[in-house]
Design an enzyme around this catalytic site. Sequence first.
Site, mmCIF file in Angstrom:
data_model
loop_
_atom_site.group_PDB
_atom_site.id
_atom_site.type_symbol
_atom_site.label_atom_id
_atom_site.label_comp_id
_atom_site.label_asym_id
_atom_site.label_seq_id
_atom_site.Cartn_x
_atom_site.Cartn_y
_atom_site.Cartn_z
ATOM 1 N N SER A 198 44.819 98.799 7.577
ATOM 2 C CA SER A 198 43.870 99.798 8.001
ATOM 3 C C SER A 198 43.407 100.634 6.809
ATOM 4 O O SER A 198 42.825 100.092 5.881
ATOM 5 C CB SER A 198 44.472 100.644 9.118
ATOM 6 O OG SER A 198 43.446 101.204 9.900
ATOM 7 N N ASP A 304 40.352 93.869 17.712
ATOM 8 C CA ASP A 304 40.575 95.192 17.122
ATOM 9 C C ASP A 304 39.396 96.092 17.484
ATOM 10 O O ASP A 304 38.275 95.876 17.033
ATOM 11 C CB ASP A 304 40.706 95.053 15.601
ATOM 12 C CG ASP A 304 41.223 96.324 14.935
ATOM 13 O OD1 ASP A 304 41.089 97.408 15.530
ATOM 14 O OD2 ASP A 304 41.747 96.216 13.807
ATOM 15 N N HIS A 335 44.617 96.089 16.857
ATOM 16 C CA HIS A 335 44.887 96.673 15.533
ATOM 17 C C HIS A 335 46.390 96.555 15.234
ATOM 18 O O HIS A 335 47.130 97.537 15.296
ATOM 19 C CB HIS A 335 44.448 98.138 15.551
ATOM 20 C CG HIS A 335 44.222 98.749 14.208
ATOM 21 N ND1 HIS A 335 43.276 98.302 13.340
ATOM 22 C CD2 HIS A 335 44.826 99.800 13.595
ATOM 23 C CE1 HIS A 335 43.280 99.052 12.252
ATOM 24 N NE2 HIS A 335 44.223 99.966 12.379
#
Length: 651
Positions: A198, A304, A335
């Site tokens: 991320s 995601d 995610h």
Amino acid sequence: MPIRTPFTIWRTLATAATAALLATFLTPVAAQAAPRESRPVYSYENAVREAVWVDTGLDGDGDGRSDRVAVDIVRPRELAQQGRKVPVVMDASPYYSCCGRGNESQRKTYDANGHVVQMPLFYDNYFVPRGYAFVGVDLAGTNRSDGCVDVGGRSDVLSAKAVVDWLNGRATAYTSRTGSAKTKAGWTNGRTGMIGKSWDGTIANGVAATGVKGLKTIVPISAISSWYDYYFQQGAPLYDSGPDWLSDYVNSPDARAKCDAVQQKIVDGAPRTGDWTDFWTERDYLKGASKVRASVFAIHGQQDLNVRMKHLGQWWDALGRHGVERKIWLSQTGHVDPFDFRRAEWVDTLHRWFDHELLGYDNGIDREPMADIERHPDQWVTSKTWPPRGTSTATLRPAHGPQPGVGTLGLTRDRGTESFTDDPALSETDWSARIDTSTPEKAGFTTGVLTKDLRLAGSSKVTVTATPTTSTAHLSAVLVDLGPATIRDYATAGEGIATLTDRTCWGVSSAGDSACFKQTQAKTADVDYEVVSRGWADLGTYADPGKGVPLTPGKAYTITVDLAATDHVVPAGHRLALIVAGTDKDLIDPPSTTPTLTIDLSRTSARVPFVGGASAFAHATKGAATAVPQAAPLDGVTAPRTLQRVPGAGR
């Protein structure tokens, strides 16, 4: 096997040259036994643990002195004593103190001397005994670093780049945050691999896009490629707040006391209008793809809904255009880190990747298939290249069906119109569940029941010509696989995984840092449909995707909506659907009005990448039977929820 670009050929020649050089210095027996895998032969418990502060050359917090970023290091003591230099695995993160890393939200902990005791995740436990150093960098404005968080801008990227420069002898570091004693990284050969999920992986993308020397590879997991696309898509807002909220969330208490001016610049630079500004240009790493020297091993969840697949698709394509060596994993999760959806295979693959890229071992990973794709929960396939050779776009056309808003999808252009009224209370799950029913909030178009499997691979585009009744309008376009399947339940809190209580160990533990982590397993759902790709836009950006304008009610506008990349097989017996609607609840915010939009079918189409192109679509739909409409709604995952507006914190 990856495409043999000039860059790949250069890397192959470099590996061959390294092997030849080793053969010059080794005995014939030793030369024949060149290593193919690093082994855990060095002590983790006795590793060197130290902290340095690297001068970034910036003064983001405006205190009159150059900002220093904190760098925590764990490296093999035995190799240091022998004077042998080691490569570096590096994770630069804003989360080491505020929010934690990984599925168990681990934070850095320190001893009385300020040396790191627990480094989050397994990287140090696993790679330090194998002859690597692990470096955990606190981004500017976080944890023990000076400066201010600027959400993917110069401060974020250059604070991490400065560490790569220091590792390669081009920057200055100090033994304390405020002292004058300097220290050099004489223990490393400078060969650095950046990794992270991320925001951390986003910084890896950003640093690679500077072209910094010494960065040999990056492993971005669920990473952002352009920060504009984290907050907007073609003018449509994806969240109800901007990056100023995020910077305040991760700034350290010290930074919050000093960073009001930076916060105001973020507010001013990122207006909620959705217009593209210089702020977003600075945070667009796609424009730096031509500078990337590092190889890229990208991992992303196809469901995601935090860092959405658009980021992966556009970054992957840009890297490919510039001949960057690439590898990719695509999961069915949301995610989620690959450590939590494919643990044993992930650790082994990452190990071999770093051995090849940082140690120069000829272990064959560069000759393996480019892509691993999760086709069903825990069932993976490979693809020699990605998208596969033979993939080309087919132009699909919506057409009238038996009821208003219930149309067909094929290769033949139709005339006439369909209409729908934006309903911000409904989402893609509501539209898909009622695909065979005439409802006022969507226009849906489906193929007949496929007679052959049909594989989508890459990014689609949907062009819509629509006439609104009000001065503002948002559009959503989604592709849906209609048919029974068992998929990862990406809409629940685990986003496709369930965390168990038992632990497995990956590397060596110490008294303060365990290498053992909770196991996970796939969390699945039985569904009647699955959304496989999505895209959104503000119709007011029809002329310029970077600037929206008010619409004239009653006037027709044409806009092309970019859909997220995907790799999905619609099996024989299923149908493929295109849905065009307004606000996708909890995935984009609604416009200021509630328009009705009339679609011109003759000027609306979807360009979809199929393996085999238009002929594959024609063969799969030849003789396709019309599905029997279902009175009851189809079952899918639960509706998208309002997601945390933080890219990856605590996961």
